[in-house]
Write an enzyme that holds these catalytic residues in place. Structure first.
Site, PDB file in Angstrom:
ATOM      1  N   ASN A   9       0.865  -1.175   0.000  1.00 40.05           N
ATOM      2  CA  ASN A   9       0.000   0.000   0.000  1.00 40.05           C
ATOM      3  C   ASN A   9       0.905   1.230   0.000  1.00 40.05           C
ATOM      4  O   ASN A   9       1.442   1.617   1.024  1.00 40.05           O
ATOM      5  CB  ASN A   9      -0.888  -0.031   1.261  1.00 40.05           C
ATOM      6  CG  ASN A   9      -1.754   1.211   1.385  1.00 40.05           C
ATOM      7  OD1 ASN A   9      -1.828   2.014   0.462  1.00 40.05           O
ATOM      8  ND2 ASN A   9      -2.397   1.365   2.533  1.00 40.05           N
ATOM      9  N   LYS A  11       0.116   4.210  -0.399  1.00 44.44           N
ATOM     10  CA  LYS A  11      -0.555   5.413   0.116  1.00 44.44           C
ATOM     11  C   LYS A  11      -0.280   6.591  -0.827  1.00 44.44           C
ATOM     12  O   LYS A  11      -0.199   6.395  -2.033  1.00 44.44           O
ATOM     13  CB  LYS A  11      -0.129   5.687   1.556  1.00 44.44           C
ATOM     14  CG  LYS A  11      -0.285   4.448   2.438  1.00 44.44           C
ATOM     15  CD  LYS A  11      -0.178   4.715   3.899  1.00 44.44           C
ATOM     16  CE  LYS A  11      -0.338   3.408   4.665  1.00 44.44           C
ATOM     17  NZ  LYS A  11      -0.344   3.561   6.102  1.00 44.44           N
ATOM     18  N   HIS A  95      -9.684   1.197   4.748  1.00 42.66           N
ATOM     19  CA  HIS A  95      -8.422   1.431   5.460  1.00 42.66           C
ATOM     20  C   HIS A  95      -8.679   2.411   6.608  1.00 42.66           C
ATOM     21  O   HIS A  95      -9.499   3.321   6.478  1.00 42.66           O
ATOM     22  CB  HIS A  95      -7.375   1.988   4.490  1.00 42.66           C
ATOM     23  CG  HIS A  95      -6.011   2.013   5.095  1.00 42.66           C
ATOM     24  ND1 HIS A  95      -5.607   3.019   5.946  1.00 42.66           N
ATOM     25  CD2 HIS A  95      -4.980   1.144   5.016  1.00 42.66           C
ATOM     26  CE1 HIS A  95      -4.372   2.750   6.346  1.00 42.66           C
ATOM     27  NE2 HIS A  95      -3.966   1.631   5.800  1.00 42.66           N
ATOM     28  N   GLU A  97      -7.101   4.872   7.621  1.00 42.69           N
ATOM     29  CA  GLU A  97      -6.912   6.289   7.267  1.00 42.69           C
ATOM     30  C   GLU A  97      -8.162   6.838   6.586  1.00 42.69           C
ATOM     31  O   GLU A  97      -8.516   8.005   6.758  1.00 42.69           O
ATOM     32  CB  GLU A  97      -5.664   6.441   6.384  1.00 42.69           C
ATOM     33  CG  GLU A  97      -4.392   6.330   7.222  1.00 42.69           C
ATOM     34  CD  GLU A  97      -3.193   5.744   6.499  1.00 42.69           C
ATOM     35  OE1 GLU A  97      -3.165   5.734   5.264  1.00 42.69           O
ATOM     36  OE2 GLU A  97      -2.270   5.274   7.217  1.00 42.69           O
ATOM     37  N   GLU A 167      -5.607  -4.714  10.633  1.00 44.05           N
ATOM     38  CA  GLU A 167      -4.606  -3.670  10.805  1.00 44.05           C
ATOM     39  C   GLU A 167      -4.896  -2.881  12.082  1.00 44.05           C
ATOM     40  O   GLU A 167      -5.704  -1.942  12.065  1.00 44.05           O
ATOM     41  CB  GLU A 167      -4.640  -2.712   9.612  1.00 44.05           C
ATOM     42  CG  GLU A 167      -4.298  -3.350   8.294  1.00 44.05           C
ATOM     43  CD  GLU A 167      -3.707  -2.332   7.325  1.00 44.05           C
ATOM     44  OE1 GLU A 167      -2.624  -2.603   6.797  1.00 44.05           O
ATOM     45  OE2 GLU A 167      -4.303  -1.266   7.124  1.00 44.05           O
ATOM     46  N   GLY A 173       2.215   2.607  10.716  1.00 44.48           N
ATOM     47  CA  GLY A 173       3.157   3.708  10.538  1.00 44.48           C
ATOM     48  C   GLY A 173       3.831   4.154  11.822  1.00 44.48           C
ATOM     49  O   GLY A 173       4.490   5.200  11.863  1.00 44.48           O
ATOM     50  N   SER A 212       3.180  -1.875  10.419  1.00 41.69           N
ATOM     51  CA  SER A 212       4.627  -1.919  10.607  1.00 41.69           C
ATOM     52  C   SER A 212       5.240  -3.289  10.312  1.00 41.69           C
ATOM     53  O   SER A 212       6.174  -3.720  10.999  1.00 41.69           O
ATOM     54  CB  SER A 212       5.009  -1.439  12.011  1.00 41.69           C
ATOM     55  OG  SER A 212       4.563  -0.104  12.215  1.00 41.69           O
TER      56      SER A 212
HETATM   57  P1  PGA Z   1       2.584   0.518   7.682  1.00 42.17           P
HETATM   58  O1  PGA Z   1       1.143   0.698   7.016  1.00 42.17           O
HETATM   59  O2  PGA Z   1       3.158  -0.750   7.130  1.00 42.17           O
HETATM   60  O3  PGA Z   1       3.359   1.739   7.270  1.00 42.17           O
HETATM   61  O4  PGA Z   1       2.376   0.441   9.156  1.00 42.17           O
HETATM   62  C1  PGA Z   1       0.287  -0.389   6.798  1.00 42.17           C
HETATM   63  C2  PGA Z   1      -1.005   0.085   6.198  1.00 42.17           C
HETATM   64  O5  PGA Z   1      -1.473   1.178   6.565  1.00 42.17           O
HETATM   65  O6  PGA Z   1      -1.593  -0.604   5.348  1.00 42.17           O
END
Ligand code: PGA
Length: 251
Positions: A9, A11, A95, A97, A167, A173, A212
């Site tokens: 992803n 983003k 997601h 976000e 998640e 992140g 992460s």
């Molecule tokens: P990350 O994000 O690996 O940077 O923690 C995962 C995601 O949001 O899908």
């Protein structure tokens, strides 16, 4: 035996030049394995570019979002039909976000889920609790609620053509990863919920872990019985890091 899936992803990251470099290194370094599939989800504006660069490789193309309607007056939005038309096989739905920053609720996410399937895309449904919810021992309730909204709307059979990603929001992140044991508990909960409706669907549905994931923790996470791969954000932007996650399947 479920085949693993490692999904990148990106983003809102990347530009034409860096996308090309990243894909080149990925294509060169990816070891082909019968045990895992690899998917890249770039920003929508680069789907066509990345799709062209991936042409002829085994890596699949996915989008990060869609609008449930097929077409019409929805300025700035993209439909499932458009994503399919441009060569996507998957789309990320719900997601955290999108839930947190864009106010997307369970009912809207459920509509997106069925819209994706309507045009033959495989939705990757993201679920997960926040730090506060985990501390308040609400993880189970939150995750089941998010899953239930889609189950009620789409039905259990729809999960024959879907992927789920657990998640935990506190791990996205942040560098904090759920331990393999913590993640496995929630993955088993999700699979158990599907099994209440249909055990065969529950056994075949892939449940990815996201939050992460990196080269150093991927193998341990993927070794858990109900973790079928990863949805990878930050670490997917660095070719070597993403490769080591994908290749942890072939080792
Ligand atoms: P990350 O994000 O690996 O940077 O923690 C995962 C995601 O949001 O899908």
């Amino acid at each position: 035996m479920r085949k693993g899936l490692v999904a990148a992803n990106w983003k809102m990251n990347g530009l034409r030049q860096s996308n090309a470099t990243l894909i080149d290194v990925l294509k060169a370094g990816l070891k082909s394995s019968p045990n895992v599939e690899v998917l890249v989800c770039p920003p929508a504006v680069y789907l066509e570019q990345v799709g062209a660069e991936l042409d002829g490789s085994l890596v699949m193309l996915g989008a990060q979002n869609l609008h449930p309607q097929q077409s019409g007056a929805f300025t700035g939005e993209l439909s499932a039909e458009m994503l399919k038309d441009i060569g996507c096989s998957h789309v990320i739905i719900g997601h955290s976000e999108r839930r947190q920053l864009f106010g997307e609720e369970n009912s809207f996410i459920a509509e997106k889920f069925t819209a994706a399937q309507r045009s033959g895309l495989i939705p990757i449904l993201c679920v997960g609790e926040t730090q506060e919810q985990r501390e308040a021992v609400e993880t189970e309730a939150v995750v089941l609620d998010q899953l239930e909204a889609v189950l009620v709307h789409a039905g259990i059979e729809a999960f024959n053509n879907a992927v789920i990603a657990y998640e935990p929001v506190w791990a996205i992140g942040t560098g904090l990863t759920a331990t393999p044991e913590q993640a496995q508990v929630v993955h088993a909960l999700i699979r158990g919920k599907l099994a209440e409706a249909n055990t065969a669907v529950a056994e075949s549905t892939r449940i990815l872990y996201g939050g992460s994931v990196k080269g150093s923790n991927a193998a341990e996470l993927f070794a858990k019985p109900d973790i079928d791969g990863g949805l990878v954000g930050g670490a997917s932007l660095v070719a070597e890091g993403f490769l080591s996650i994908c290749n942890s399947y072939s080792e």
